[in-house]
Design an enzyme around this catalytic site. Structure first.
Site, short mmCIF file in Angstrom:
data_model
loop_
_atom_site.label_atom_id
_atom_site.label_comp_id
_atom_site.label_asym_id
_atom_site.label_seq_id
_atom_site.Cartn_x
_atom_site.Cartn_y
_atom_site.Cartn_z
N ASP A 22 0.87 -1.16 0.00
CA ASP A 22 0.00 0.00 0.00
C ASP A 22 0.91 1.22 0.00
OD1 ASP A 22 -2.96 0.99 1.89
OD2 ASP A 22 -2.08 1.71 0.03
N ASP A 31 -8.31 -7.01 1.19
CA ASP A 31 -7.34 -7.11 2.29
C ASP A 31 -7.99 -6.55 3.55
OD1 ASP A 31 -6.75 -4.03 1.65
OD2 ASP A 31 -5.86 -4.55 3.61
N CYS A 59 -14.23 -26.69 11.15
CA CYS A 59 -12.95 -26.22 10.60
C CYS A 59 -11.92 -27.34 10.68
CB CYS A 59 -12.46 -25.00 11.39
SG CYS A 59 -10.92 -24.32 10.74
N CYS A 117 -8.60 -26.80 10.22
CA CYS A 117 -7.27 -26.16 10.25
C CYS A 117 -6.39 -26.77 11.33
CB CYS A 117 -7.41 -24.65 10.45
SG CYS A 117 -7.55 -24.12 12.17
N CYS A 138 -7.69 -26.16 14.87
CA CYS A 138 -8.91 -26.89 15.24
C CYS A 138 -8.71 -28.40 15.28
CB CYS A 138 -10.04 -26.53 14.29
SG CYS A 138 -10.50 -24.80 14.44
N HIS A 181 -6.06 -19.82 12.77
CA HIS A 181 -7.46 -20.21 12.51
C HIS A 181 -8.20 -19.12 11.76
CE1 HIS A 181 -11.60 -21.44 12.91
NE2 HIS A 181 -11.83 -20.20 13.32
C1 LIG Z 1 -10.59 1.75 8.02
C2 LIG Z 1 -10.16 0.53 7.18
C3 LIG Z 1 -8.65 0.35 7.20
C4 LIG Z 1 -10.89 -0.72 7.63
O1 LIG Z 1 -10.57 0.73 5.80
C5 LIG Z 1 -10.19 1.79 5.07
O2 LIG Z 1 -9.61 2.73 5.54
N1 LIG Z 1 -10.50 1.65 3.76
C6 LIG Z 1 -9.82 2.46 2.78
C7 LIG Z 1 -8.41 2.08 2.61
C8 LIG Z 1 -7.75 1.05 3.25
N2 LIG Z 1 -6.46 1.01 2.83
C9 LIG Z 1 -6.26 2.03 1.91
N3 LIG Z 1 -5.13 2.36 1.26
C10 LIG Z 1 -5.18 3.42 0.41
N4 LIG Z 1 -4.05 3.77 -0.24
N5 LIG Z 1 -6.32 4.14 0.21
C11 LIG Z 1 -7.50 3.83 0.85
O3 LIG Z 1 -8.53 4.49 0.64
C12 LIG Z 1 -7.46 2.72 1.75
ZN LIG Z 2 -9.77 -23.68 12.59
#
Ligand SMILES: CC(C)(C)OC(=O)NCc1c[nH]c2nc(N)[nH]c(=O)c12
Ligand SMILES: [Zn+2]
Length: 373
Positions: A93, A267, A305, A307, A310, A336
């Site tokens: 990211d 993710d 499960c 895994c 488990c 898990h």
């Molecule tokens: C609060 C949580 C983390 C659950 O979700 C978000 O913030 N969702 C949005 C998000 C997650 N990771 C990102 N990376 C980048 N570059 N831009 C984003 O908008 C996001």
């Molecule tokens: Zn499990």
């Protein structure tokens, strides 16, 4: 842009699609859940354990690795795959989101973001060019454009200015991208809950022809029906022959509902984060293993499960470890939870193959307890 998407089929009952993503470090089936390994480790898991449970791609983070241990060190180690001994695919990211969510004292300017190191407090600056330089040092298979993920809710005016800057930043990321043939750069669609801004962001980014697209700015606290509405209006604007990645999502129900709306990659830190306070996802809903009622419960976390956790350990034992703050206890709950989500995605892919993801959603939601009022 050596990232390619292979569409296999679309579910006849829903909009979900079965596919494969090919990267220089392998191929993984989609829809896919990607475990998060922010600091070059999926907390408490070994690469072998992740591989054994079927994780094809994991995440790491530009901002965090830039600060600790430093992207120069990772580069000198031969890149992130070598540094952490992960043989599969990696996505990093871009750090933009972390800057906005981790440090306050920040100033967003056209050239980039001024903020403070969330550990040392020192003044820092990240720009599209800097984020791309760091990601090229880390050497992930998929890199993310440097974007602003505004807080929820945000005024339409603020969001419009932010989307337009994020589009300009995306263009700067593309021109700063040094290794397009080994590393795919994904654009990130923003725009909050505003359909007109989501359309504008999608139009700007698809005109830049990225190898894949992410939908950002969701799962930031908005109600689930807002997320689903934004997905329904945004995914159709993205090219069908490229991967679609919903960032930061998510809980088991959001994974199923995202897949139904055409998302290929997800993710979320949820499974690993709640594991570290002894909470497990099971086919019958969440289970807090440190709860006293499990003190003499010698059955597995989840009867359904198969895994490692488990098959070999009881709730009583794991409860004991978690209450004693024993690391092994958190390894067992983490294993898990990750296995549970990776298995859920296998079941989703199976259901798409058999054109019955809508039926699967009903069964799964009923058993997990999502339909409970
Ligand atoms: C609060 C949580 C983390 C659950 O979700 C978000 O913030 N969702 C949005 C998000 C997650 N990771 C990102 N990376 C980048 N570059 N831009 C984003 O908008 C996001
Ligand atoms: Zn499990």
């Amino acid at each position: 842009m050596a990232i390619t998407y292979e569409h296999i089929k679309t579910c006849k009952q829903t909009g979900a699609r079965l596919g494969k993503v090919h990267t220089p470090h392998g191929t993984f089936d989609t829809p896919a859940f990607m475990p998060v390994g922010t600091l070059a480790t999926v907390k408490t898991m070994s690469p072998e354990e992740l591989e054994s449970m079927g994780a094809g791609m994991i995440l790491s983070n530009t901002y965090h690795l830039w600060l600790r241990p430093g992207s120069d060190i990772v580069e000198e180690a031969g890149g992130l795959h070598k540094f952490m001994n992960w043989k599969g695919s990696i996505l990093t990211d871009s750090g933009g989101f972390q800057v906005f969510s981790l440090s306050d004292l920040r100033k967003i300017k056209e050239e980039g973001v001024h903020f403070r190191n969330h550990i040392s407090g020192e003044k820092l600056f990240l720009s599209p060019e800097k984020a791309m330089h760091i990601q090229n040092q880390l050497g992930a298979d998929i890199m993310m454009a440097f974007d602003e993920c505004p807080p929820y809710p945000a005024e339409h005016k603020y969001m419009k200015d932010s989307v337009e800057r994020t589009s300009r930043w995306a263009e700067r990321c593309l021109s700063a991208h040094q290794r397009p043939h080994d590393q795919g750069l994904f654009g990130i669609v923003q725009g909050g809950e505003y359909e007109d801004l989501r359309k504008q962001s999608a139009r700007d980014l698809t005109s830049l022809d990225f190898p894949g697209y992410a939908i950002g700015g969701l799962s930031v606290g908005e109600p689930k029906d807002v997320m689903n509405r934004v997905l329904e209006s945004t995914t159709p604007l993205l090219p069908t022959e490229k991967p679609r990645y919903l960032m930061g999502v998510g809980s088991p129900d959001s994974l199923v509902d995202g897949a139904i709306r055409g998302i290929d990659m997800f993710d979320c830190v949820l499974p690993t984060r709640i594991a570290r306070n002894g909470t497990c996802m099971t086919s019958n809903g969440r289970l807090v293993v440190r709860n006293a009622k499990f003190a003499r419960d010698f059955g597995p976390i989840d009867e359904n499960c198969d895994c490692y956790t488990c098959r070999n350990y009881s709730k009583a034992y794991i409860r004991h470890l978690v209450k004693a703050n024993e690391t092994f206890g958190f390894r067992l709950t983490t294993y898990h939870n990750l296995y549970f989500l990776l298995k859920l995605m296998r079941q989703v892919r199976e259901a798409i193959k058999e054109d019955r993801l809508g039926d699967f959603r009903e069964e799964f939601f009923e058993q997990y307890g999502f339909n409970k009022p």
